[in-house]
Scaffold this active site. Structure first.
Site, PDB file in Angstrom:
ATOM      1  N   VAL A  36     -11.678   7.978  48.060  1.00 43.01           N
ATOM      2  CA  VAL A  36     -11.710   7.270  46.759  1.00 43.01           C
ATOM      3  C   VAL A  36     -10.572   6.249  46.739  1.00 43.01           C
ATOM      4  O   VAL A  36     -10.785   5.070  46.418  1.00 43.01           O
ATOM      5  CB  VAL A  36     -11.533   8.268  45.591  1.00 43.01           C
ATOM      6  N   LEU A  84      31.522  12.319  50.280  1.00 46.36           N
ATOM      7  CA  LEU A  84      31.859  13.627  49.707  1.00 46.36           C
ATOM      8  C   LEU A  84      32.904  14.307  50.580  1.00 46.36           C
ATOM      9  O   LEU A  84      32.871  14.162  51.802  1.00 46.36           O
ATOM     10  CB  LEU A  84      30.610  14.511  49.682  1.00 46.36           C
ATOM     11  N   ASN A  85      33.819  15.043  49.921  1.00 50.12           N
ATOM     12  CA  ASN A  85      34.711  15.895  50.715  1.00 50.12           C
ATOM     13  C   ASN A  85      33.933  17.142  51.139  1.00 50.12           C
ATOM     14  O   ASN A  85      33.182  17.704  50.343  1.00 50.12           O
ATOM     15  CB  ASN A  85      35.933  16.283  49.876  1.00 50.12           C
ATOM     16  N   GLU A 113      22.823  21.047  44.421  1.00 52.66           N
ATOM     17  CA  GLU A 113      21.686  20.343  45.034  1.00 52.66           C
ATOM     18  C   GLU A 113      21.709  20.573  46.544  1.00 52.66           C
ATOM     19  O   GLU A 113      22.795  20.674  47.134  1.00 52.66           O
ATOM     20  CB  GLU A 113      21.792  18.834  44.764  1.00 52.66           C
ATOM     21  N   LYS A 115      21.802  19.503  50.257  1.00 45.71           N
ATOM     22  CA  LYS A 115      22.343  18.280  50.859  1.00 45.71           C
ATOM     23  C   LYS A 115      21.360  17.804  51.932  1.00 45.71           C
ATOM     24  O   LYS A 115      21.322  18.330  53.037  1.00 45.71           O
ATOM     25  CB  LYS A 115      23.716  18.558  51.476  1.00 45.71           C
ATOM     26  N   ARG A 136      23.602   2.407  52.516  1.00 42.99           N
ATOM     27  CA  ARG A 136      24.942   2.643  51.968  1.00 42.99           C
ATOM     28  C   ARG A 136      25.958   1.770  52.679  1.00 42.99           C
ATOM     29  O   ARG A 136      26.889   1.245  52.074  1.00 42.99           O
ATOM     30  CB  ARG A 136      25.294   4.118  52.147  1.00 42.99           C
ATOM     31  N   LYS A 286      28.252  19.715  42.052  1.00 44.75           N
ATOM     32  CA  LYS A 286      28.751  18.651  41.178  1.00 44.75           C
ATOM     33  C   LYS A 286      29.080  19.220  39.791  1.00 44.75           C
ATOM     34  O   LYS A 286      28.271  19.968  39.230  1.00 44.75           O
ATOM     35  CB  LYS A 286      27.677  17.562  41.000  1.00 44.75           C
ATOM     36  N   LYS A 310      29.267  22.562  53.826  1.00 43.70           N
ATOM     37  CA  LYS A 310      28.471  22.292  55.021  1.00 43.70           C
ATOM     38  C   LYS A 310      28.065  23.580  55.720  1.00 43.70           C
ATOM     39  O   LYS A 310      28.899  24.472  55.919  1.00 43.70           O
ATOM     40  CB  LYS A 310      29.271  21.431  56.007  1.00 43.70           C
TER      41      LYS A 310
HETATM   42  N1  LIG Z   1      22.709  14.131  50.876  1.00 44.84           N
HETATM   43  C1  LIG Z   1      22.494  14.545  49.626  1.00 44.84           C
HETATM   44  O1  LIG Z   1      21.517  15.251  49.355  1.00 44.84           O
HETATM   45  C2  LIG Z   1      23.455  14.140  48.541  1.00 44.84           C
HETATM   46  C3  LIG Z   1      24.496  13.266  48.818  1.00 44.84           C
HETATM   47  N2  LIG Z   1      25.360  12.882  47.835  1.00 44.84           N
HETATM   48  C4  LIG Z   1      25.196  13.381  46.589  1.00 44.84           C
HETATM   49  O2  LIG Z   1      26.027  13.042  45.581  1.00 44.84           O
HETATM   50  C5  LIG Z   1      27.153  12.198  45.869  1.00 44.84           C
HETATM   51  C6  LIG Z   1      26.804  10.785  45.508  1.00 44.84           C
HETATM   52  C7  LIG Z   1      27.959  10.253  44.717  1.00 44.84           C
HETATM   53  C8  LIG Z   1      29.005  11.317  44.620  1.00 44.84           C
HETATM   54  C9  LIG Z   1      28.311  12.601  44.962  1.00 44.84           C
HETATM   55  N3  LIG Z   1      24.199  14.227  46.273  1.00 44.84           N
HETATM   56  C10 LIG Z   1      23.319  14.629  47.213  1.00 44.84           C
HETATM   57  N4  LIG Z   1      22.313  15.481  46.852  1.00 44.84           N
END
Ligand SMILES: NC(=O)c1cnc(OC2CCCC2)nc1N
Length: 326
Positions: A36, A84-85, A113, A115, A136, A286, A310
């Protein structure tokens, strides 16, 4: 002057096809069979060939461009794309929580979330229409890859509201597409990609977007350049708002009210990692409330209100082995 009925039919087809594409690629729940979609698509192509003046920027026929680029233009990000740190153990997660509580002196909720292990991209929309897509880069200067990102079916060419916004997220290659691409390359005696992230990066760096279009890339959007462009006052609500605008967002997100809940989420997805259809390399935590994020601010390279936990690297064989061979 084109007959009104043809102008109207072209508009109907565009809206219908964009809706079907959204259902298929973003919601993963198509409401019509492929044939379709294909026949309506062909009808629109025929109308646009006869009446090129009816072609619009957000027509589904415009996803795969014609021309091959000489190179990529530079794009300056007005709002930097921060990194990110990273932390690697529970102690550091607890230390992050203590620092945040101390600095804010109030209760904090966290949005967790997955990564996604892909490539960070920025998507700029003006009055609801996609006008630019960029990498980026170094966080301040990226490359204009609009033509390539337009071929990524889960990226909407127009939003459900005609707002001006810059969304940011991850462009990735699903594990199954990665395996299929490498099998195909091996058969052709070409170099294989080491992992889905490299395959996605290589696919977005193509000067010919017709090649990118064949790589089955996808996206998860997770933030905006300026939170004032959203109604939401928190990260968790912002993800829902991005989804309502027509973006693909990751459904595994969780609002956690304590660092213990955060750690449970981390352990849960360290287990489930192999079952996901895309690669992740950790979890992003976050501070949920945007006002609290603002109070915490940024260091030179990264926000003080977010941290990346990580996972230990997953050896390549696990990726291949864990794919459900259906
Ligand atoms: N790779 C990911 O899935 C991911 C990367 N970065 C961020 O947030 C950063 C963005 C700005 C400050 C925090 N979120 C994510 N989910």
């Amino acid at each position: 002057m084109v007959e009104k009925s043809i102008v109207k039919r072209a508009e109907e087809l565009r809206d219908q096809l964009n809706k079907y594409s959204y259902e298929y690629y973003v919601k993963d729940s198509p409401s019509v069979e492929d044939f379709v979609y294909d026949s309506l698509y062909q009808e629109l192509v025929d109308i646009e060939n006869k009446h090129p003046e009816l072609v619009t920027e957000d027509s589904p026929t415009q996803r795969v461009g014609g021309r091959v680029l000489e190179g990529f233009e530079k794009v300056v990000h007005d709002v930097p794309l921060y990194s990110l740190n990273d932390v690697f153990n529970k102690e550091d997660i607890i230390a992050f929580d203590k620092r945040v509580q101390k600095a804010l002196g109030q209760q904090v909720s966290y949005t967790c979330e997955l990564k996604i292990d892909g490539l960070s991209v920025s998507l700029r929309y003006e009055n609801g229409k996609l006008v630019q897509g960029a990498t980026r880069g170094d966080g301040t200067v990226g490359e204009d890859i609009t033509e390539n990102l337009k071929t990524v079916r889960s990226i909407p060419l127009s939003l459900k509201k005609s707002i001006t916004i810059e969304a940011r997220g991850e462009c990735y290659m699903p594990k199954k597409s990665f395996v299929r691409l490498n099998q195909d390359r091996e058969e052709k005696g070409q170099d294989v990609f080491a992992n889905p992230r490299n395959a996605a990066a290589g696919s977005l760096r193509q000067l010919d977007s017709k090649i990118t279009a064949k790589r089955n890339l996808s996206t998860f959007l997770y933030s905006v350049a300026d939170t004032a462009s959203l109604k939401s006052s928190s990260q968790f609500d912002a993800l829902q708002e991005l989804e309502d605008l027509g973006f693909q967002t990751n459904q595994e997100r969780k609002l956690c009210h304590s660092i213990d809940e955060v750690w449970d989420y981390i352990e849960e997805f360290q287990e489930k990692r192999g079952d996901l259809s895309y690669e992740i390399d950790g979890v992003v935590i976050k501070v949920n409330n945007f006002k609290q994020q603002e109070n915490l601010g940024y260091t030179v390279k990264a926000p003080r209100w977010a941290i990346a936990y990580k996972f230990p690297p997953e050896e390549a064989q696990t990726i291949i082995r864990d794919i459900q061979w259906t």
